[in-house]
Design an enzyme around this catalytic site. Structure first.
Site, PDB file in Angstrom:
ATOM      1  N   ASP A 215       6.124   0.576  -0.934  1.00 62.52           N
ATOM      2  CA  ASP A 215       5.867   2.001  -0.748  1.00 62.52           C
ATOM      3  C   ASP A 215       4.413   2.268  -1.136  1.00 62.52           C
ATOM      4  OD1 ASP A 215       6.235   4.982  -0.741  1.00 62.52           O
ATOM      5  OD2 ASP A 215       8.335   4.425  -0.541  1.00 62.52           O
ATOM      6  N   HIS A 238       2.137   1.338   1.348  1.00 64.51           N
ATOM      7  CA  HIS A 238       1.920   2.544   2.151  1.00 64.51           C
ATOM      8  C   HIS A 238       0.604   3.228   1.827  1.00 64.51           C
ATOM      9  CE1 HIS A 238       6.536   3.052   3.001  1.00 64.51           C
ATOM     10  NE2 HIS A 238       6.059   1.882   3.367  1.00 64.51           N
TER      11      HIS A 238
END
Length: 395
Positions: A215, A238
């Site tokens: 993430d 991310h």
């Protein structure tokens, strides 16, 4: 920047000096043995070190140890260092935690150091398979590897966080906190494994840190103030994000964010500011600066997204009430894996103000055509090289 680093360096030296003549509490003297559960031994060592006068240290020596849910709380009577040289393993079954949101929790401590070459291994593989947060809003609570709640004037250096069931490291209500040479690792398909999440904290400095996870490498929630992220490598993951903001009521302002000298590789986003539309209340984020950043095959390298609405959990047509201002993207260069290299989509209700694009050089060589730069509800100040040309698409 130099002022912030000098203050950080002074704090670091003070913390190091405070532990030179420390009283040492080795968990082995409390019954800890390799390949066995040391939850009680660590808890007992913490109780004694917290009560000790002067600088003190808890040591977890080399070896592999099982560790259950543990909460190490202050206030304590003197500066404390926890030196972890071994590998601490969390229970594999997420059911063990019974909804607890942290595995190892440090809370309400001043002048604290967490150090050592050891690892906090969350053993998250079973939890990832059970994670349904991408499908449902009210998903199960999974534990963060390390929680820092209301920690002040403190330092984390050299430690590793592996395979967390949820976020690796979470900060809440912290002040004057340095992270130096931290390593964070989880597979790129591990859900919700943000590397470091900062919330309602100020004076945070993250430097020389390597993050590869599933993430955001670093995410900053509401109330993040005076945060410097310097020489961080990110990828997979991310990217580095401010937000998402505006999802909840009574969110605190964000201000003074500096992301400098970082390298992102094979991430699904680059540097990103994201706010929800249809907010319950208004808010603001200001003085956010991204500078001297290298992108290597990064999707969506530069993003402002004020219509952030994953899984259709909001009314995207209702403009965001989060005011964004005083933002700069300077010296950002490298390669993009997506055609849309720059995306500045601001709120139609409260357009962005004082946005600067300077010396952007991002190359896309994919099959979808020439690289694009999209702008909506923003009129950025443009200077230096612009590759692609700024705001080629006006949304």
């Amino acid at each position: 920047m130099s002022k912030n680093l000098s203050i950080a360096t002074i704090c670091l030296l003070v913390l190091l000096a405070s532990t030179v003549h420390a009283n040492v509490f080795d968990v082995k003297t409390y019954g800890a043995k390799p390949n066995a559960d040391i939850t009680q031994a660590l808890s007992n060592a913490w109780k004694d070190v917290c009560a000790a006068i002067g600088s003190s240290k808890v040591v977890v020596p080399a070896g592999t140890y099982k560790l259950g849910l543990v909460s190490l709380k202050g206030p304590c009577k003197g500066p404390i260092e926890v030196q972890v040289e071994g590998t601490l393993q969390a229970p594999v079954d997420p059911g063990y935690f019974k909804g607890s949101d942290g595995w190892v929790v440090f809370e309400r401590i001043d002048q604290f150091t967490l150090s050592g070459s050891g690892s906090f291994d969350g053993q998250g593989q079973m939890a990832w398979k059970q994670n349904d947060c991408s499908k449902t809003f009210n998903c199960k609570t999974l534990p963060v590897n390390i929680r820092f709640n209301f920690i002040t004037n403190s330092l984390v250096r050299d430690i590793k966080s592996l395979n967390s069931k949820n976020f690796h490291i979470n900060l809440l209500g912290c002040k004057n906190f340095i992270f130096q040479h931290v390593t964070i690792t989880a597979p790129e398909d591990s859900p919700n494994t943000d590397g470091i999440h900062i919330g309602r904290s100020s004076g945070i400095n993250i430097t020389d840190t390597n993050i590869a996870t599933g993430d955001d490498c670093i995410s900053m929630g509401d109330g993040s103030q005076d945060v410097t992220i310097n020489k961080v490598t990110c990828g997979p993951g991310h990217g580095i994000s401010i937000g998402s903001l505006g999802k909840y009521t009574n969110e605190e302002p964000v201000s003074g964010i500096r992301v400098i000298g970082c390298t992102l590789t094979d991430t699904t986003n680059g540097v990103r500011i994201k706010t929800w539309p249809s907010n319950p209340t208004s808010g603001s984020a200001t003085y956010m600066h991204f500078e001297d950043i290298i992108m290597n095959n990064v999707a969506n390298p530069i993003i402002i997204d004020q219509v952030y609405c994953p899984w259709n959990q909001c009314k995207a047509q209702v403009p965001s009430k989060i005011k964004l201002s005083n933002m700069s993207f300077k010296g950002i260069r490298g390669t993009s894996s997506t055609r849309e290299v720059v995306k500045l989509v601001c709120s139609s209700g409260i357009p962005c103000e004082k946005v600067e694009l300077a010396n952007i050089d991002l190359v896309y060589k994919g099959p979808e055509g020439p690289a694009t730069s999209t702008c909506a509800n923003v009129k950025p100040t443009i200077s230096g090289k612009q590759n692609p040309a700024a705001c080629t698409i006006q949304a």
